[in-house]
Write an enzyme that holds these catalytic residues in place. Sequence first.
Site, PDB file in Angstrom:
ATOM      1  N   GLU A  61       0.772  -1.217  -0.053  1.00 27.21           N
ATOM      2  CA  GLU A  61       0.122  -0.049   0.078  1.00 27.21           C
ATOM      3  C   GLU A  61       0.972   1.290  -0.016  1.00 27.21           C
ATOM      4  OE1 GLU A  61      -3.218   0.123  -1.193  1.00 27.21           O
ATOM      5  OE2 GLU A  61      -3.824  -1.284   0.559  1.00 27.21           O
ATOM      6  N   HIS A  62       0.435   2.024  -0.820  1.00 31.73           N
ATOM      7  CA  HIS A  62       1.265   3.225  -1.001  1.00 31.73           C
ATOM      8  C   HIS A  62       2.835   3.257  -1.443  1.00 31.73           C
ATOM      9  CE1 HIS A  62      -1.713   6.447   0.680  1.00 31.73           C
ATOM     10  NE2 HIS A  62      -2.090   5.337   1.182  1.00 31.73           N
TER      11      HIS A  62
ATOM     12  N   ASP B 208       3.160   2.182  -4.913  1.00 34.76           N
ATOM     13  CA  ASP B 208       2.919   2.301  -6.364  1.00 34.76           C
ATOM     14  C   ASP B 208       3.541   3.703  -6.929  1.00 34.76           C
ATOM     15  OD1 ASP B 208       0.763   3.928  -5.481  1.00 34.76           O
ATOM     16  OD2 ASP B 208      -0.450   2.976  -6.880  1.00 34.76           O
TER      17      ASP B 208
ATOM     18  N   GLY C 266     -15.650   5.636  -2.155  1.00 30.76           N
ATOM     19  CA  GLY C 266     -15.216   5.909  -0.620  1.00 30.76           C
ATOM     20  C   GLY C 266     -14.856   4.370  -0.029  1.00 30.76           C
TER      21      GLY C 266
ATOM     22  N   SER D 153     -11.728   1.527  -5.391  1.00 30.40           N
ATOM     23  CA  SER D 153     -11.275   2.018  -6.607  1.00 30.40           C
ATOM     24  C   SER D 153     -12.548   2.104  -7.576  1.00 30.40           C
ATOM     25  CB  SER D 153     -10.184   1.580  -7.127  1.00 30.40           C
ATOM     26  OG  SER D 153      -9.217   2.330  -7.727  1.00 30.40           O
TER      27      SER D 153
ATOM     28  N   SER E 275     -13.305   4.861  -8.788  1.00 26.78           N
ATOM     29  CA  SER E 275     -12.850   5.950  -9.669  1.00 26.78           C
ATOM     30  C   SER E 275     -12.130   5.458 -10.653  1.00 26.78           C
ATOM     31  CB  SER E 275     -12.219   6.976  -8.900  1.00 26.78           C
ATOM     32  OG  SER E 275     -11.191   6.516  -7.915  1.00 26.78           O
TER      33      SER E 275
ATOM     34  N   ASP F 129      -4.525   1.157  -9.313  1.00 29.80           N
ATOM     35  CA  ASP F 129      -5.977   0.835  -9.351  1.00 29.80           C
ATOM     36  C   ASP F 129      -6.187   0.861 -10.902  1.00 29.80           C
ATOM     37  OD1 ASP F 129      -5.476   1.522  -6.929  1.00 29.80           O
ATOM     38  OD2 ASP F 129      -6.856   3.240  -6.574  1.00 29.80           O
TER      39      ASP F 129
HETATM   40  C1  GAF Z   1      -5.218   4.844  -3.801  1.00 28.16           C
HETATM   41  C2  GAF Z   1      -4.480   5.123  -5.028  1.00 28.16           C
HETATM   42  F1  GAF Z   1      -5.326   5.675  -6.035  1.00 28.16           F
HETATM   43  C3  GAF Z   1      -3.258   4.298  -5.519  1.00 28.16           C
HETATM   44  O1  GAF Z   1      -2.486   4.664  -6.440  1.00 28.16           O
HETATM   45  C4  GAF Z   1      -2.574   3.726  -4.332  1.00 28.16           C
HETATM   46  O2  GAF Z   1      -1.339   4.510  -3.967  1.00 28.16           O
HETATM   47  C5  GAF Z   1      -3.533   3.416  -3.244  1.00 28.16           C
HETATM   48  O3  GAF Z   1      -4.321   4.574  -3.071  1.00 28.16           O
HETATM   49  C6  GAF Z   1      -2.239   3.455  -1.871  1.00 28.16           C
HETATM   50  O4  GAF Z   1      -1.792   1.986  -1.949  1.00 28.16           O
HETATM   51  O5  GAF Z   1      -5.961   3.802  -4.132  1.00 28.16           O
END
Ligand code: GAF
Length: 382
Positions: free
Chosen positions: A35-36, A38, A123, A127, A129, A173
């Site tokens: 997570e975070h 990418d 929310g 994803s 979006s 995403d």
């Molecule tokens: C959101 C972002 F859109 C992704 O790119 C990713 O950074 C994620 O947060 C965290 O892992 O979904």
Amino acid sequence: MNTSLITNIKNSFITKFESEPIMIFSPGRINIIGEHTDYNDGFVFPAAVDKGIVAGVQKSDSNTSSAYAADKDETIEFSLNNLKPLAKGSWQNYILGVVAEIQNRSKTIGNFNIAFGGDIPGGAGMSSSAALENSVVFGLNELFNLGLSKHDMILISQKAEHNYVGVKCGIMDQYASMFGIENNALLLDCRTVQSKPFEIDFKDHELILINTNVKHSLSDSAYNDRRSVCESVAEMLNVKALRDATEFDLESIKDRVTPENYQKALYVIQENDRAVRASKAMQQGDLETLGKLIYASHDGLQNQYKVSCEELDFLVAQAKLNENILGARMMGGGFGGCTINLISKTETESFKTFVSKAYKNEFNKECSIYSIKLSDGTHLIK
Ligand code: GAF
């Protein structure tokens, strides 16, 4: 796939625009771990799910284009010239952004109509979006023969989010939604934007999502802040991205960064390593190790990267009380949305009852629980 959603969207389109659309399904995603990482050029481990956005799209003879959000019963009409993000726009900006980014690539499209709806709540951190962006670019690519590859399309979707929505997201995403493979998760290297599929069969365990049904409003600005912290630490380390740094490297600049930023960068370096280790554990069928890595990921997101919230922490704490749950963590950008839980199948029903009651007692609101099915990426519905 949700056939009643497909029928509804198709009918809405026909009623509103009096023509027959092509239909597209574009999935949301889960993320097992990573997570975070990418936007730090690192590794992530997402999968597309069987919930997402259904869109109907068709060319239009009119001199404007229209988009209809069926769930909100809202329509926007726009000209293809001089597109700009709407100051108070929400879903509208995803659509305008994709159109503008297609045009930025010197591709020409004509007027069109689109109607869409979905079955993942916004929310939820699943994803919706990216699913919407991908459905638009995929549909327009089909209709106007733009010759875009899937890689082109996800970069267009991502740019739309940067420039029209204002979230400087990574590529996870859009990639997961576009390239998903049924029953597989994808270990994605966000630098090369290439992935390795892993067939997911946890035998007597499964993944479930628990939605806090909250989305705290600071999430977009906090997201962009985190990204710029990572970029500035990478610059101090003289590397392209934190993916290239080790804990040892970070230690060497410890006295030049704030303790908070040090912890954030450390989290990213460690989480990247966890994603790779998780893929190995999965290959070996070692769910205990996978689960531990998932719990450690949450711990880092909560205490080092600081993107969790009390509702998510509560759900993970409840999971930890249960020895039949091997791992649980918040999923996605943070500040709300879902936790992902690796749970023994025999325990799922009783844990659902337990955690729903506990959540209601604690916050006086309901959580929602989803089983998931891993699905194919964005595609035409025949
Ligand atoms: C959101 C972002 F859109 C992704 O790119 C990713 O950074 C994620 O947060 C965290 O892992 O979904």
